[in-house]
Design a protein around this motif. Structure first.
Motif, PDB file in Angstrom:
ATOM      1  N   THR A   5     -14.698 -60.704  18.483  1.00  0.00           N
ATOM      2  CA  THR A   5     -14.925 -59.128  18.798  1.00  0.00           C
ATOM      3  C   THR A   5     -14.981 -58.627  20.096  1.00  0.00           C
ATOM      4  N   LYS A   7     -14.308 -57.787  23.864  1.00  0.00           N
ATOM      5  CA  LYS A   7     -13.187 -57.376  24.630  1.00  0.00           C
ATOM      6  C   LYS A   7     -13.452 -57.772  26.064  1.00  0.00           C
ATOM      7  N   PRO A 166      -2.699 -56.262  23.263  1.00  0.00           N
ATOM      8  CA  PRO A 166      -3.576 -55.498  22.290  1.00  0.00           C
ATOM      9  C   PRO A 166      -3.073 -54.351  22.095  1.00  0.00           C
ATOM     10  N   GLU A 169      -4.088 -51.558  24.445  1.00  0.00           N
ATOM     11  CA  GLU A 169      -3.884 -51.525  26.087  1.00  0.00           C
ATOM     12  C   GLU A 169      -2.391 -51.601  26.333  1.00  0.00           C
ATOM     13  N   TYR A 243      -9.147 -62.700  21.846  1.00  0.00           N
ATOM     14  CA  TYR A 243      -9.216 -61.406  21.585  1.00  0.00           C
ATOM     15  C   TYR A 243      -7.631 -60.786  21.358  1.00  0.00           C
ATOM     16  N   THR A 246      -6.306 -61.952  17.950  1.00  0.00           N
ATOM     17  CA  THR A 246      -7.015 -61.181  16.827  1.00  0.00           C
ATOM     18  C   THR A 246      -6.643 -59.652  16.806  1.00  0.00           C
ATOM     19  N   SER A 247      -6.448 -59.150  17.969  1.00  0.00           N
ATOM     20  CA  SER A 247      -5.935 -57.670  18.228  1.00  0.00           C
ATOM     21  C   SER A 247      -4.656 -57.285  17.596  1.00  0.00           C
ATOM     22  N   ALA A 250      -4.234 -58.082  13.899  1.00  0.00           N
ATOM     23  CA  ALA A 250      -4.887 -57.042  12.994  1.00  0.00           C
ATOM     24  C   ALA A 250      -3.806 -55.823  12.664  1.00  0.00           C
ATOM     25  N   SER A 251      -3.135 -55.840  13.434  1.00  0.00           N
ATOM     26  CA  SER A 251      -1.975 -54.710  13.273  1.00  0.00           C
ATOM     27  C   SER A 251      -0.703 -55.136  12.668  1.00  0.00           C
ATOM     28  N   SER A 351      -8.122 -44.554  22.303  1.00  0.00           N
ATOM     29  CA  SER A 351      -9.405 -45.285  22.116  1.00  0.00           C
ATOM     30  C   SER A 351     -10.677 -44.546  21.863  1.00  0.00           C
TER      31      SER A 351
END
Length: 523
Positions: A5, A7, A166, A169, A243, A246-247, A250-251, A351
């Motif tokens: 988690t 960043k 990510p 970003e 990071y 995972t990012s 997640a999508s 964000s």
């Protein structure tokens, strides 16, 4: 805090270093793409400066002949039809490999595709002088081959960002990447002009030799610094790797290492995809119109001292070159700044929850395309410089017209840079597993603008009058506005159902070797 988690900082980071490497890749790619447009003025004998004859611009302004000592005598006796064939041959190759580029990147890795296409383009660029001195047809075939190779470059880069970027970003990373193209346009202008006049082997060949060597050197750096995905990068930190993975997962779901088949029917019937394609076509129409027409428009509107009717005649003499070259470079510098500023602004808005992803993309496209159209129309009504005649060139009124035109064109180019925070990054949001293929298809469609737009502009401006340029600007504004509206109505800010990975599927950048596993972050 758990590594999954946390960043990591964007600057410095491996993902940002990758974006900088791609920035210079886009820079050298565009320089090799547009160098022929500048070099051909020095290559063709019909473009030599006439002396002892008084010229009159289409605005009616008398133009002082340039001293023959500063002119460049072309080596080839080509007519305009032959010159046009050489210049257009790039796009006939370029339009044929866009979709292939995304597919190859999905099978063999984006790193390999980018490396091979830019290395191949560099080696062929080095061969341009030999081909030109052999036959104009050999040169045209060579330019088409360069176009074919470069057509696969950008879809491959987009495929890489589908696993390297990510979601929060993406606007910044892709903005930095593709901004290199505009800097390439700016650099190749003065570089080609200088080498055309003072370069070795007759001047114009040195343009191709230097850019070709630059491309080869970049490829060596690229091979060392890049990797197909975070999991296989040898120097990335564990925290940053976790990071990114995972990012991204997640999508679009977790990667199982299998390459999914491309759902062509669902892609071709997806309103969100067509929204990106509509915005892409409109944006490229505006870009190609400005790229091809800007020198002629500045000549007709500002009455600058040009010595030929060739598209990029500004290279014929150092004086004329720097007079218009500096003006023509200003909009591209503004474009470069807007691309990066738009990416940072878009990611900040998302964000902080100020706007949703979809509304952020809509706003970016409306500002970019409608804004560009508005400024282009305004520039068409500034009037020719001589319209305030009966006064000297240094009169305040004439200077005011010149400043207004430059301001409007610069503002139009600048705001258009926000489209990179619109449809460009939206490809990665709606179909990340197939982003290279979808973008490649969009590039194929929009490449038609590069063929149609110059022809339409030439047809509409036979005399280069203010009224004719107004028609061009209104037409361009209409296409830009239509593209922005279609995108705003049908776009989506989420991964489409058909693009989400199932447990049995992977994505375009799935492991390339059997048994290779991606390290997954755990909650």
């Amino acid at each position: 805090m758990d590594a999954a988690t946390t960043k990591p900082r964007l600057v410095p980071s491996t993902r940002f270093a990758l974006s900088l490497a791609m920035f210079f890749g886009c820079l050298v790619t565009y320089m090799m793409r547009t160098n022929m447009s500048f070099a051909v003025v020095c290559m063709v004998s019909e473009n030599k400066t006439d002396t002892g004859v008084e010229k009159v611009s289409r605005c009616g302004k008398e133009m002082t002949p340039v001293d023959s000592n500063s002119s460049v005598i072309g080596e080839f006796d080509w007519d305009k039809k032959t010159t046009g064939m050489v210049l257009s041959s790039f796009f006939y190759g370029y339009i044929g490999s866009q979709i292939i580029g995304g597919h190859l990147a999905s099978r063999y890795g984006g790193k390999r595709v980018v490396f091979i296409t830019i290395l191949g383009s560099s080696l062929l660029t080095l061969a341009n002088p030999v081909a030109a001195r052999t036959s104009e047809y050999a040169l045209a075939i060579l330019r088409a081959a360069i176009g074919f190779l470069q057509g696969a470059t950008f879809p491959a880069m987009h495929t890489m960002w589908s696993v390297w970027g990510p979601p929060l970003e993406l606007s910044v990373l892709t903005g930095v990447t593709y901004a290199g193209a505009q800097i390439g346009n700016v650099i190749v202008l003065p570089l080609s002009g200088f080498l055309c006049q003072y370069g070795f082997d007759g001047g114009w060949p040195s343009i191709f030799y230097i850019l070709g060597v630059f491309g080869v050197i970049w490829c060596a750096v690229w091979w060392y610094i890049s990797s197909d995905k975070p999991a296989t990068h040898p120097r990335i930190s564990k925290e940053e790797k976790q990071y990114i993975i995972t990012s991204v997962e997640a999508s679009m779901g977790k990667d199982t290492g299998k390459v999914p088949s491309t759902p062509w029917i669902k892609i071709l019937t997806s309103p969100a995809v067509w929204a990106c394609w509509a915005g892409h076509f409109a944006g490229d129409w505006g870009a190609y119109t400005m790229l091809v027409s800007l020198p002629s428009f500045l000549k007709d509107v500002l009455g600058l001292n040009l010595s030929s009717v060739s598209l990029f005649i500004i290279l014929l003499s150092c004086y004329v070159f720097f007079q218009l070259g500096a003006v023509a470079s200003i909009p591209y510098m503004a474009y470069f700044c807007a691309i990066n500023a738009g990416g940072i602004l878009a990611d900040t808005i998302r964000s902080k929850g100020i706007l949703s992803t979809l509304n952020t993309r809509r706003a970016a496209m409306l500002v970019a395309l409608v804004g560009q159209g508005l400024f282009l129309v305004l520039s068409g009504y500034c009037g020719c410089g001589q319209d305030v005649s009966a006064v000297s060139f240094q009169s305040n009124s004439k200077i005011l017209f010149q400043i207004l035109v430059i301001i409007f064109i610069t503002c139009g180019m600048a705001v258009s840079g926000f489209q990179y925070a619109g449809f460009v990054v939206n490809y990665l949001e709606i179909a990340p597993p197939f982003s290279g293929t979808v973008m490649g298809t969009g590039n194929t469609i929009s490449a038609l603008a590069g063929i149609i737009s110059p022809a339409v502009t030439s047809y509409l401006t036979p005399n280069g009058t203010q009224e004719e340029w107004q028609v061009v600007m209104w037409l361009t504004a209409g296409i830009l506005t239509a593209g922005a509206l279609i995108f705003s109505i049908f776009a989506s800010g989420e991964v489409q159902p058909w693009a989400k990975l199932s447990p049995e599927e992977g994505h375009e950048m799935a492991p390339l070797r059997e048994g290779e596993k991606i390290e997954l972050a755990t909650a």
